[in-house]
Design an enzyme around this catalytic site. Structure first.
Site, PDB file in Angstrom:
ATOM      1  N   ASP A  74       0.825  -1.200   0.000  1.00 35.16           N
ATOM      2  CA  ASP A  74       0.000   0.000   0.000  1.00 35.16           C
ATOM      3  C   ASP A  74       0.871   1.266   0.000  1.00 35.16           C
ATOM      4  O   ASP A  74       1.911   1.314   0.668  1.00 35.16           O
ATOM      5  CB  ASP A  74      -0.879  -0.050   1.263  1.00 35.16           C
ATOM      6  CG  ASP A  74      -1.937   1.032   1.274  1.00 35.16           C
ATOM      7  OD1 ASP A  74      -2.733   1.100   0.318  1.00 35.16           O
ATOM      8  OD2 ASP A  74      -1.969   1.823   2.237  1.00 35.16           O
ATOM      9  N   GLU A  89       1.565  -0.557  -4.951  1.00 34.98           N
ATOM     10  CA  GLU A  89       0.508   0.377  -5.332  1.00 34.98           C
ATOM     11  C   GLU A  89       1.163   1.681  -5.765  1.00 34.98           C
ATOM     12  O   GLU A  89       1.612   2.467  -4.937  1.00 34.98           O
ATOM     13  CB  GLU A  89      -0.449   0.648  -4.169  1.00 34.98           C
ATOM     14  CG  GLU A  89      -1.618   1.538  -4.596  1.00 34.98           C
ATOM     15  CD  GLU A  89      -2.220   2.367  -3.461  1.00 34.98           C
ATOM     16  OE1 GLU A  89      -3.318   2.907  -3.668  1.00 34.98           O
ATOM     17  OE2 GLU A  89      -1.605   2.510  -2.402  1.00 34.98           O
ATOM     18  N   ASP A 122     -11.065   1.462  -4.445  1.00 30.27           N
ATOM     19  CA  ASP A 122     -10.763   2.902  -4.485  1.00 30.27           C
ATOM     20  C   ASP A 122     -11.439   3.627  -5.632  1.00 30.27           C
ATOM     21  O   ASP A 122     -11.231   4.836  -5.801  1.00 30.27           O
ATOM     22  CB  ASP A 122      -9.235   3.107  -4.630  1.00 30.27           C
ATOM     23  CG  ASP A 122      -8.506   2.852  -3.321  1.00 30.27           C
ATOM     24  OD1 ASP A 122      -9.119   3.038  -2.255  1.00 30.27           O
ATOM     25  OD2 ASP A 122      -7.324   2.463  -3.373  1.00 30.27           O
TER      26      ASP A 122
END
Ligand code: CA
Ligand code: CA
Lengths: 587, 587
Positions: free
Chosen positions: B328, B357, B424
């Protein structure tokens, strides 16, 4: 505006952390195509009323080459995060350039359009030792610098300087000789010595290592080497050794073991062997440096080999307190090895200098995780072409230098190893057709340019010689046979360099590069220090006009210490000016 | 030829090791400006009669975008070393392009002119696990996938799917529920699950970790998780977890200690604190994710923190045998941390997948020393713009896809994590204005494109919802409420993808991108497998003509298994063709 010419890609030389707070951003555009460039930049997480909030600041033109202009800006993002784009103006035309392409207006509905420097993490900042940019190096080829102990002379040692060197000749240079001559180096003003290899090896150049843990007996023993390092340190001189880790010599014990025991050798995976038994010709059936069978390539991916070489690297630091490693054929060794090398040596001496021998574009080694610097051959070749061979004119040289500076981040350029000659290239005086004024002009350029300059032993007293082995002549110690004029010139340049930070690591801007007169002028600035250099690289004298008004300024010729009062001045053939420019009030 | 448009710089996406023997070389030129490009290449050490010896081979045009053409070639240097340049032809004009610039004739007096790939060291080759390119992922947001154990439901758990989710609602999803539904995933055909965070955390999304060594009790315990992983593995499904290492949650014990003890806390250097006492507003006086005070940024440069997080990373591999880590906010963590992370996790499980990410250009993380892949948001956005929002036409989409492929090396592209939706982003069906044919067309593109595609839970049965929290609705399990048509479509696509290597990792070439009809056609090839896809992204039907002669070829429509006999075929609105093309003799 020519979109095809516009280039930016983070990180590398175009967006990088200069220090723990500062990001440098560069942009490339077509030459003379764009009038103004603004950086649009902001924290990715600062929004207001559904719109991303950004600032706008104009960038400076930092140089140009034959095809492109380069733009520069330094920013200090308060939260160490940055999204950014560029706003380019050419007359009435405006173009927004982002990671996603070109726009007429700066998008504010999403930061995803923009280039990203996600976070300025301190540990990722390129960080070379600070002493390097204050260092002037001197390269010693130990077999040829000074013979201080005849008892150590190898068999068939020739009388010092009696004949031209061949690939196999020995003249008996050693550590004792170097220790005896340190005062000469102090007088010259250098404060770093780079030694070509000193470990046990059969050749005169010692690039064919037998034992990485032993000093070659022709140079002395470990005690003598320790004394040499201590003597250097006492005189403020750093010591850099040459690490030949790409390949070993033929007589390296593990390779001998493989030659003897073949596939049964416990060292068979220390090298890159394609088949057994080993064959040295016509092309070796094992990887080598070039196709030289005597230089088998080491398998630096093998954990045993890695550990062995890292032990070597740390041993000479721990036991002898050396200050730098120059890495031979560094580009052919794997990146992973160099990353571990950096971790290992910096762990025991954080300010050790790691210098790679790479002749081509070296960005992949200069991202902060591997080397501190590379040998700056593009600089070397540019200077040789312009000053020595005169096969390029002023403007082409200017473009080369601008390219050299824009290929890498500024903090990389500040510690670049800028050499004019080495044991691998013909002597600069020879390349200059023995015109020593040209050699002096080259030194003027080298020692007023940023980076960490290096003088190849003997170039400062006018040694000559063609491609090796001829460029490895014995150093001349009889003063009457030395060119003391070149020596004094280099000595003065070094002393000015020590005095002025602008010369050492000031920002470089090319002011003039005139193909008609073949002169260049450039300015170096650091804080409030400004020095202008003019180099007349021609066999005719130059009438040079100061490109700014002398009113309200005091301009001091650093070479003569005279104050310049005329707007125009004559510079003799291959002559130069080095001018300190100050506001009159400040004097 | 427009010199300003010509670009090449080793290494990265322009010159890289594809495997242990093969180098890939790319060149960029102005669009439609150059007719032929040859690679001039040779071993740097092969000389004859004073001239460097090189070969010459023509490069293929691998794609174009709005401004540029891209050229490609693969070479296998016998001694793993390469010097190279480019010979460009436009009509009668010939241009040689090298590292040192442009020439009319290829220089042979020195290799230093040329670009350099110094040595193909095996350890530096980008090497992702081979299973990744054979994997179709399924992303599960555990709180919303299935509730298998009501006893673990957190307080105030709402009845499953009873209301639209808010940022604070809980519906009680858990591991037991996932285990019960694995057969559904097997039926769909996926063979990898990416779980958003499962560690102890107060929120429903669990990105605010309290304890990296504990499973959140709402999901189950470690035994249940172990059972889940084992059940997945038994069914051939890999498991990837989400590592939130950029920041901790507010209730992470070390942060609580700093809040309590301030400058005296032994954890004060675990974060980036600018001053004591800590203040959460208006802007936190410590670094955070965005400006969220509840997500304090971890100081990953601190050896203690580094060791703690590496222990976390290895713990879940060693004890639970997970197959991947999704990282992340990976771009805001230092590169040095990720290098050590890679070493640590690959040491205990060499074929673990490391997925970062990163929403922007991610080349600096994809050089082989850090990640195996990044979440391919440029792919996502391109597909959403073209298929869902229809705010770009076929040609612009084609250019985006060509860019996506040319931004990174091919071996990086082969394992790129290609997603259409996630927790997201708004649901793809919602972004498609609830036109499910468009969703199906997007899936057709995604599942015929190279890389490692990922399906966000529920997209395959037509879940809807806007920006989060609305895109995190409870999975619908009543078959009658599922869109079984989309499900069957995805199921078929996955099964074809499993059958044909050309679909999984074949070379991609855009054949047509027509802005009038808004259709695209592309070909995927692997060895002798050739598949042509035509996507009619329009609300009118398309009359499509096969762009090659059908004579001597057998063309099978993979969707209908029919043999195509007509040169022209009708494709309905938002319809598509997937054609296997074979020489007739081979059938
Ligand atoms: Ca001697
Ligand atoms: Ca539950």
């Amino acid at each position: 505006m020519l979109k095809e010419a516009i280039y930016h890609r983070p990180k590398d030389a175009f967006a990088y952390a200069y220090d723990e707070r500062t990001l440098h951003i560069r942009l490339r555009t077509k030459k003379d195509d764009v009038d103004i460039v603004y950086l649009l930049f902001g924290d990715p997480y600062v929004w207001k009323d559904g719109a991303w909030q950004f600032d706008k600041q104009s960038m400076q033109k930092s140089g140009c080459d034959a095809l492109f202009d380069y733009w520069f800006i330094a920013v200090q993002p308060p939260h160490r995060r940055l999204r950014y784009g560029f706003e380019l103006h050419a007359g009435e035309d405006v173009l927004i350039y982002t990671e996603k392409g070109f726009y007429k207006q700066a998008p504010t509905d999403d930061t995803a359009y923009y280039f990203c420097f996600p976070f300025l993490n301190r540990i990722d900042v390129f960080h070379a030792p600070s002493w390097v940019r204050d260092t002037v190096w001197y390269q010693i080829f130990p077999e040829r610098f000074a013979n201080g102990n005849p008892h150590l002379n190898p068999p068939n040692t020739l009388p010092w300087g009696s004949v031209e060197p061949t690939t196999t000749s020995f003249f008996g240079g050693d550590f004792e000789g170097i220790i005896e001559r340190l005062d000469y180096l102090v007088e010259l003003g250098i404060n770093g010595i780079y030694f070509t290899p000193i470990f046990k090896a059969p050749s005169n150049h010692k690039y064919d290592t037998i034992d990485y843990f032993e000093i070659d007996p022709q140079f002395g023993d470990k005690q003598t080497f320790k004394r040499l390092v201590e003597a250097c340190h006492a005189k403020g001189i750093r010591v850099m050794l040459d690490a030949v880790f790409n390949h070993s010599g033929y007589y390296f014990a593990p390779f001998q073991d493989v030659l003897k025991n073949g596939a049964k050798s416990r060292y068979k995976d220390w090298f890159h062997i394609r088949e057994f038994p080993l064959q040295t010709g016509p092309i070796p059936n094992y990887d080598t440096f070039a196709f030289v069978p005597e230089m088998p390539k080491l398998n630096t991916e093998n954990p045993e080999v890695k550990q062995y070489l890292l032990d070597v690297a740390t041993y000479w630091i721990r036991e002898f307190d050396i200050d730098g490693w120059r890495l031979d054929v560094a580009n052919e060794v794997d990146h992973q090895f160099w990353r571990e090398f950096r971790q290992a040596v910096k762990a025991i001496k954080p300010d050790i200098y790691i210098l790679g021998e790479i002749w081509h574009d070296a960005m992949p080694w200069l991202r902060g995780d591997q080397f501190d610097a590379v040998m700056n051959y593009p600089f070397t070749n540019g200077a040789l072409n312009y000053f020595a061979k005169e096969n390029v004119k002023a403007s082409e040289f200017a473009h080369t230098i601008v390219n050299v500076l824009h290929n890498y981040p500024n903090n990389v350029n500040e510690v670049a190893f800028n050499l004019l000659g080495s044991h691998d290239t013909p002597r600069i005086l020879t390349q200059c057709g023995e015109q020593k004024e040209k050699v002096k002009l080259m030194f003027t350029f080298q020692l007023s340019f940023s980076g960490s300059p290096c003088i190849y032993y003997g170039d400062e007293i006018g040694l000559t010689g063609g491609q090796d082995p001829l460029c490895r002549k014995c150093m001349v110690w009889e003063k009457e046979k030395q060119d003391r004029d070149i020596f004094a010139h280099v000595q003065t340049l070094i002393s000015l360099r020590k005095q002025y930070r602008a010369l050492r690591f000031g920002e470089f801007h090319m002011l003039e590069a005139n193909d008609t007169t073949n002169h260049i002028a450039y300015v170096k600035t650091y804080d409030d220090e400004t020095i202008v250099c003019v180099l007349n690289n021609a066999d005719t004298s130059l009438t040079w006009t100061v490109p700014f008004s002398l009113k309200d300024k005091t301009v001091i010729n650093l070479w003569t210490n005279e104050c310049m009062s005329e707007q125009t001045i004559n510079i003799e053939p291959y002559g130069f000016l080095m001018l300190l420019v100050q506001p009159t009030s400040a004097v």
